[in-house]
Design a protein around this motif. Structure first.
Motif, PDB file in Angstrom:
ATOM      1  N   GLN A  29       0.817  -1.335   0.049  1.00  0.00           N
ATOM      2  CA  GLN A  29       0.193   0.000  -0.126  1.00  0.00           C
ATOM      3  C   GLN A  29       0.761   1.180  -0.134  1.00  0.00           C
ATOM      4  O   GLN A  29       1.915   1.261   0.432  1.00  0.00           O
ATOM      5  CB  GLN A  29      -0.917  -0.032   1.285  1.00  0.00           C
ATOM      6  CG  GLN A  29      -1.753   1.241   1.468  1.00  0.00           C
ATOM      7  CD  GLN A  29      -2.051   1.437   3.024  1.00  0.00           C
ATOM      8  OE1 GLN A  29      -2.227   0.167   3.830  1.00  0.00           O
ATOM      9  NE2 GLN A  29      -2.332   2.458   3.349  1.00  0.00           N
ATOM     10  N   LYS A  30       0.381   2.236  -0.857  1.00  0.00           N
ATOM     11  CA  LYS A  30       1.018   3.550  -0.677  1.00  0.00           C
ATOM     12  C   LYS A  30       0.354   4.824  -0.409  1.00  0.00           C
ATOM     13  O   LYS A  30       0.783   5.693   0.690  1.00  0.00           O
ATOM     14  CB  LYS A  30       1.601   3.786  -2.010  1.00  0.00           C
ATOM     15  CG  LYS A  30       2.625   2.913  -2.653  1.00  0.00           C
ATOM     16  CD  LYS A  30       2.840   2.937  -3.969  1.00  0.00           C
ATOM     17  CE  LYS A  30       1.857   2.296  -4.823  1.00  0.00           C
ATOM     18  NZ  LYS A  30       2.181   1.973  -6.077  1.00  0.00           N
ATOM     19  N   GLY A  31      -0.857   4.956  -0.805  1.00  0.00           N
ATOM     20  CA  GLY A  31      -1.749   6.326  -0.809  1.00  0.00           C
ATOM     21  C   GLY A  31      -2.529   6.534   0.516  1.00  0.00           C
ATOM     22  O   GLY A  31      -2.842   5.757   1.132  1.00  0.00           O
ATOM     23  N   VAL A  32      -3.134   7.783   0.374  1.00  0.00           N
ATOM     24  CA  VAL A  32      -4.013   8.034   1.455  1.00  0.00           C
ATOM     25  C   VAL A  32      -5.488   7.241   1.495  1.00  0.00           C
ATOM     26  O   VAL A  32      -5.991   6.859   2.248  1.00  0.00           O
ATOM     27  CB  VAL A  32      -4.574   9.633   1.290  1.00  0.00           C
ATOM     28  CG1 VAL A  32      -5.353   9.969   2.124  1.00  0.00           C
ATOM     29  CG2 VAL A  32      -3.152  10.283   1.509  1.00  0.00           C
ATOM     30  N   PRO A  33      -6.081   7.251   0.067  1.00  0.00           N
ATOM     31  CA  PRO A  33      -7.127   6.597   0.185  1.00  0.00           C
ATOM     32  C   PRO A  33      -7.280   4.976   0.704  1.00  0.00           C
ATOM     33  O   PRO A  33      -8.172   4.466   1.559  1.00  0.00           O
ATOM     34  CB  PRO A  33      -7.742   6.428  -1.424  1.00  0.00           C
ATOM     35  CG  PRO A  33      -6.832   7.539  -2.132  1.00  0.00           C
ATOM     36  CD  PRO A  33      -5.751   7.542  -1.235  1.00  0.00           C
ATOM     37  N   GLU A  34      -6.095   4.185   0.263  1.00  0.00           N
ATOM     38  CA  GLU A  34      -5.909   3.089   0.970  1.00  0.00           C
ATOM     39  C   GLU A  34      -5.859   3.138   2.412  1.00  0.00           C
ATOM     40  O   GLU A  34      -6.298   2.272   3.123  1.00  0.00           O
ATOM     41  CB  GLU A  34      -4.653   2.471   0.364  1.00  0.00           C
ATOM     42  CG  GLU A  34      -4.568   2.318  -1.093  1.00  0.00           C
ATOM     43  CD  GLU A  34      -4.371   3.478  -1.977  1.00  0.00           C
ATOM     44  OE1 GLU A  34      -3.474   4.115  -1.711  1.00  0.00           O
ATOM     45  OE2 GLU A  34      -5.126   3.676  -2.824  1.00  0.00           O
ATOM     46  N   HIS A  35      -5.135   4.070   3.033  1.00  0.00           N
ATOM     47  CA  HIS A  35      -4.878   4.029   4.252  1.00  0.00           C
ATOM     48  C   HIS A  35      -6.102   4.383   5.116  1.00  0.00           C
ATOM     49  O   HIS A  35      -6.372   3.688   6.033  1.00  0.00           O
ATOM     50  CB  HIS A  35      -4.212   5.298   4.423  1.00  0.00           C
ATOM     51  CG  HIS A  35      -3.566   5.597   6.073  1.00  0.00           C
ATOM     52  ND1 HIS A  35      -2.866   4.622   6.504  1.00  0.00           N
ATOM     53  CD2 HIS A  35      -4.011   6.440   6.562  1.00  0.00           C
ATOM     54  CE1 HIS A  35      -2.604   5.202   7.812  1.00  0.00           C
ATOM     55  NE2 HIS A  35      -3.140   6.400   8.010  1.00  0.00           N
ATOM     56  N   ARG A  36      -6.966   5.073   4.408  1.00  0.00           N
ATOM     57  CA  ARG A  36      -8.452   5.300   5.190  1.00  0.00           C
ATOM     58  C   ARG A  36      -9.035   3.916   5.376  1.00  0.00           C
ATOM     59  O   ARG A  36      -9.938   3.775   6.685  1.00  0.00           O
ATOM     60  CB  ARG A  36      -9.379   6.266   4.216  1.00  0.00           C
ATOM     61  CG  ARG A  36      -9.488   7.517   5.184  1.00  0.00           C
ATOM     62  CD  ARG A  36     -10.503   8.534   4.190  1.00  0.00           C
ATOM     63  NE  ARG A  36      -9.596   9.501   3.919  1.00  0.00           N
ATOM     64  CZ  ARG A  36      -9.219  10.357   2.994  1.00  0.00           C
ATOM     65  NH1 ARG A  36      -9.629   9.903   1.804  1.00  0.00           N
ATOM     66  NH2 ARG A  36      -8.756  11.437   3.018  1.00  0.00           N
ATOM     67  N   ILE A  37      -8.927   3.152   4.477  1.00  0.00           N
ATOM     68  CA  ILE A  37      -9.576   1.892   4.666  1.00  0.00           C
ATOM     69  C   ILE A  37      -8.989   0.839   5.561  1.00  0.00           C
ATOM     70  O   ILE A  37      -9.374   0.091   6.383  1.00  0.00           O
ATOM     71  CB  ILE A  37      -9.662   1.021   3.123  1.00  0.00           C
ATOM     72  CG1 ILE A  37     -10.624   1.934   2.096  1.00  0.00           C
ATOM     73  CG2 ILE A  37     -10.474  -0.375   3.206  1.00  0.00           C
ATOM     74  CD1 ILE A  37     -10.513   1.655   0.889  1.00  0.00           C
ATOM     75  N   ASN A  38      -7.478   0.845   5.286  1.00  0.00           N
ATOM     76  CA  ASN A  38      -6.760   0.041   5.925  1.00  0.00           C
ATOM     77  C   ASN A  38      -6.529   0.017   7.363  1.00  0.00           C
ATOM     78  O   ASN A  38      -6.446  -0.701   8.324  1.00  0.00           O
ATOM     79  CB  ASN A  38      -5.481  -0.415   5.342  1.00  0.00           C
ATOM     80  CG  ASN A  38      -5.435  -1.400   4.205  1.00  0.00           C
ATOM     81  OD1 ASN A  38      -6.261  -2.118   3.983  1.00  0.00           O
ATOM     82  ND2 ASN A  38      -4.457  -1.537   3.513  1.00  0.00           N
ATOM     83  N   ILE A  39      -6.755   1.517   7.708  1.00  0.00           N
ATOM     84  CA  ILE A  39      -6.712   1.653   9.366  1.00  0.00           C
ATOM     85  C   ILE A  39      -8.191   0.991  10.054  1.00  0.00           C
ATOM     86  O   ILE A  39      -8.218   0.878  11.032  1.00  0.00           O
ATOM     87  CB  ILE A  39      -6.485   2.932   9.859  1.00  0.00           C
ATOM     88  CG1 ILE A  39      -7.666   3.845   8.963  1.00  0.00           C
ATOM     89  CG2 ILE A  39      -4.996   3.285   9.457  1.00  0.00           C
ATOM     90  CD1 ILE A  39      -7.443   5.260   9.870  1.00  0.00           C
TER      91      ILE A  39
END
Lengths: 591, 310
Positions: A47-57
């Protein structure tokens, strides 16, 4: 005829019930978020970006977690931890946590997941986020990469062989000596490559083999994870909450390969789990009943939309089909700022200009300083960005506990002119035409035009503007093909280092050609310093050098731009713009 | 007929091959790579990433592998989204085809109708009216038309949803398709109406029309049977490429209405240098263009007996 069309459509539309609630399936009220883009991959290791981060947390949890309110580090899967005297060995004690399939989350899961990121075959872009810190991890990664390079040598393109050989010189280890010797023979005709390979043989002989067991992460038992760091890292607990350090479920990953993140396969350990994923349409999360703290997780399902057009998303918000906007249309930001549902605060991101310190007039420190002093930053935030951004006099945003950023001199035309004259260009006479490079975007263009005008009126020098598409911009940036370049940087962790170490001479993100031995020495020293107060002092000294030498000029600090409905609770502004969702919910009636 | 079909299909395949080759060459020589990013990737990591995706191999080897993939129906792998191109593009193609089909029907129906009215009442008020509508349709670009439609019908009147794709069979869901379909078809309605009008006016002056009228046929029969059938040929030749164009979506309309269509893939994948997606989208588009042109050429022979398919 057209009247007829419109009339017919109107009739059809009139027959329909009001459409405020279009887009909702019947069922429980969902918390609907615009995530801004389709996530690229939800594999935490890739993973790299912000949209992914919002889901993965939401669906994963690391050893530690951020508090949504004040960003303090709280225990996550680790219940508590001990730190050795010298600050290099963390012992994490894990709590009784479960994966969404009911299996326990163990220390072995962490060990395996971190080592997975270090496996060259995974191709993790953020591998350095782990190997820069864990003991022996970098050597292990280098050795494993050399294994891979040797294995695939026969199929390697001719023009890539030189780089590959250089990589072997830098990283090959003892066990590669035989393989390298054989390669020297096969590449005999290719003189340059052969020469490098010969050098690699000598280098490899000097480097001991580092196996996977020597990497500084070890599951002592199911509940105890021992992490040995290369050097004491004051922000390691911060990193432990970072997505690259999330655990993944080994059996699932091994069984499904790259398809393991799909809802039907996904096994996770966070407060939510993946229920549905329709590419470029929506992602639906539901509460993970197996989560260790499920009692404190709202059972409202979460729906994340990838609406890229901020205007469209805003219209949907106005029509109540979105509850939380993570970005807003810039065109009417001044109107939005007056609304009570607009939430904004300082954001851990700096907008700055970089100078080329390797060629042209900007090699001269006096020129760089003159150009920097002639920029009226107040003007930029007041009339161009307009969302309440703060003009930046430092590269590190304020708000890091214990750190007071160093500052550069404020807007000063007289001083700027004086410096420019000293550099040999009184009144800007004889100053070569320079170019501002930026990636194509309206807001960058406006700022560049304003600065162009400031330099013209304040210093009497002419500037060209040049915009190129993103990938070309990145290419030109890393090859130093610019005089002045627009840049931005988001902090990775809540520590000044994330903004400062990138300007060390050999850092891949320096991109200015600037290097300063004292600066590098201070940053290295800071990394070793155990006393937080002293350490912050050293970093501040380094920042002062950066602002004095001015390879970059900070322009402003971003602000977060969120809008959420009055009936949304449990969301808080914070400088990282990161929002754990287990406490958030929308209470209003389903539209 | 069969010989014609086989010849055209062979030609089509050859065209696709040439397009694939050119596209491969062009995107590979464009600056930047799928892996360039704001945070520079350390060289040893980059080498591993390139190895993972086969980018360490010689270009001609990569090209060969890609072509072999096409032969087995595999469009490749999206580096950006970490999933197969087939998985990424085919759902989008389905949406684009559905939206496009509706827009196509709207365009042809209203375009031809407007054109007939204009031709039948040549140089009179209905003519001026329909042609003003057509001119407006051509002049107002869809990045303006889309938001205007949303402003009026969604925000002000609350009749239709703002954006999205139907997720069910209720009216509330299905109605999501109306505004994008209008936005997508408007320019074609305009163009077709002008083509129809011009084509029909041209035929109206021909000898065989005078003969038809002299035979005592009613004006209605003359118009719909003789004039329309002959005058519509330009519309048919326009409809082929238009179908391909409209069915593969529009990046503007898709962005405004947040639809996961093909149009956005063209732009997004090029910007991201997601090589296989760029090629996949282009090949799908090319296949549609070639296919529809073939259909159009066959339609000619039915409309005009003078045209032989050889």
């Amino acid at each position: 005829m057209r009247t007829f069309t419109v009339a017919a459509l109107c009739l059809v539309a009139l027959a329909a019930p009001g459409c405020d609630g279009c887009g909702k399936a019947k069922g429980p009220r969902m918390f609907i978020i615009n995530n801004g883009a389709e996530p690229q991959t939800l594999d935490p290791g890739l993973q790299k970006g912000v949209p992914e981060h919002r889901i993965n947390i939401c669906i994963f949890e690391g050893l530690t977690v951020y508090d949504g309110k004040d960003l303090s580090i709280k225990p996550g899967i680790a219940e508590k931890w001990d730190l050795s005297e010298d600050g290099t060995v963390y012992t994490f004690h894990l709590r009784d946590a479960k994966w969404s399939n009911g299996e326990p989350v163990t220390a072995k899961d962490f060990e395996w997941s971190w080592k997975r990121v270090l496996d060259p075959a995974l191709g993790a872009e953020y591998a350095a986020q782990i190997y820069d810190y864990l003991k022996n991890a970098k050597s292990y990664y280098g050795g494993a990469s050399s294994d891979a390079a040797l294995r695939s040598w026969a199929g390697t393109a001719e023009d890539k062989k030189l780089d590959a050989a250089q990589g072997l010189v830098d990283r090959a280890q003892k066990r590669h000596v035989d393989g390298l010797k054989k390669l020297v023979e096969t590449e005999v005709k290719n003189e340059k490559v052969a020469a490098l390979l010969k050098a690699a043989v000598d280098e490899a002989a000097k480097r001991p083999d580092v196996g996977v067991d020597e990497v500084g992460v070890k599951a002592k038992d199911d509940k105890t994870l021992v992490v040995t760091l290369e050097a004491s890292t004051p922000y390691f607990l911060d990193l432990a909450a970072f997505f690259t350090y999330f655990p993944v479920h080994r059996a699932t990953v091994e069984k499904h390969g790259s398809a393991w993140t799909k809802p039907e396969n996904s096994v996770c350990n966070g407060p939510y789990r993946m229920k549905e994923w329709k590419i470029k349409e929506y992602i639906l999360l539901e509460k993970n009943a197996a989560y260790w703290d499920a009692a404190h997780v709202n059972d409202q399902p979460i729906k994340l939309l990838p609406v890229e057009e901020t205007n469209t998303a805003f219209n949907m918000y106005e029509k109540k089909t979105i509850d939380w906007l993570t970005d807003v249309p810039r065109e009417y930001i001044d109107e939005l700022m007056k609304r009570p549902d607009y939430h904004s605060g300082p954001f851990f991101t700096v907008y700055f200009y970089g100078f080329n310190c390797k060629k042209g007039a900007t090699q001269d420190k006096r020129v760089r300083r003159a150009l920097s002093l002639a920029i009226d930053k107040q003007e930029i935030v007041k009339h161009i960005t307009m969302a309440g951004e703060a003009p930046a006099l430092s590269i590190v945003p304020s708000g890091i506990p214990g750190y007071v950023p160093a500052t550069m001199a404020a807007f000063n035309v007289a001083e700027a002119r004086k410096l420019l004259a000293e550099a040999g260009f009184p009144e800007g006479k004889g100053f070569p035409k320079i170019e501002i490079l930026y990636n194509t975007q309206e807001s960058h263009k406006k700022i560049a035009s304003a600065i162009q005008e400031m330099w013209r009126t304040n210093l009497g020098i002419e500037t060209d503007l040049r915009n190129v598409e993103w990938k070309i911009y990145l290419d030109m940036q890393s090859k130093l093909q610019f005089d002045v370049i627009r840049r931005g940087w988001v902090g990775d962790y809540t520590d000044p280092n994330t903004f400062i170490d990138m300007f060390m001479k050999d850092n891949g993100n320096n991109n200015t050609g600037w290097g300063n031995a004292t600066y590098d020495k201070l940053v290295t020293e800071a990394a070793r310093e155990r006393d937080p107060k002293k350490r912050m002092g050293i970093l501040r000294d380094a920042e002062a050098i950066l602002l004095e030498e001015q390879p970059i000029v900070p322009l402003y600090f971003y602000v977060t731009k969120n809008m959420w409905r009055a009936d949304v609770t449990g969301l808080y502004d914070n400088v990282r713009d990161t929002h754990p969702l287990q406490g958030a919910r929308v209470s209003g009636a389903a539209p | 007929m069969w010989a014609f079909l086989i010849k055209r299909l062979a030609g089509g395949l050859l065209t696709l091959f040439v397009i694939a080759t050119l596209c491969f060459a062009i995107i590979r020589f464009a600056p930047g790579s799928p892996f360039s990013s704001e945070r520079k990737i350390p060289p040893e990591v980059l080498a591993n990433i390139e190895r993972k995706y086969g980018f360490d191999k010689d270009l001609h080897v990569q090209y060969g592998l890609r072509l072999r993939g096409y032969l087995s129906g595999d469009l490749g792998y999206s580096i950006k989204y970490e999933r197969s191109v087939n998985e990424l593009l085919f759902p989008s193609l389905r949406y684009s085809l559905m939206l496009g089909a509706i827009a196509f029907i709207l365009a042809v129906t209203f375009g031809v109708a407007l054109g007939i009215i204009a031709a039948a009442r040549h140089n009179r008020i209905p003519d001026y009216l329909s042609m003003s509508v057509a001119l407006t349709g051509i002049c107002v670009p869809n990045f303006l038309l889309g938001p205007l439609l949303v402003m009026v019908f969604s925000l002000a009147l609350s009749w239709l949803p703002v954006a999205g794709w139907p997720d069910g069979w209720s009216w509330g869901e299905l109605s999501k398709i109306i505004l994008p379909a209008i936005a997508l078809s408007m320019v074609h309605i305009a163009y077709i109406s002008r083509l129809t009008r011009a084509g029909m006016l041209d035929v109206l002056n021909k000898d065989f029309i005078r003969t038809a009228r002299a035979k005592g046929l009613s004006e209605k029969v003359v118009f719909l049977k003789h004039v329309l059938k002959n005058g519509i040929t330009p519309v048919v030749s326009y409809a082929g490429p238009m179908a391909a164009y409209i069915l593969t979506g529009s990046v503007v309309v898709e962005r405004i209405f947040n639809i996961n269509g093909m149009g956005r893939h063209f732009v997004d994948s090029s910007l991201a240098r997601d090589y296989d997606v760029v090629m996949g989208a282009l090949l799908i588009y090319s296949t549609l263009v070639i296919g529809f042109n073939l259909v159009v050429d066959m339609a000619y022979s039915f409309l005009d007996p003078r045209v032989r398919l050889t």
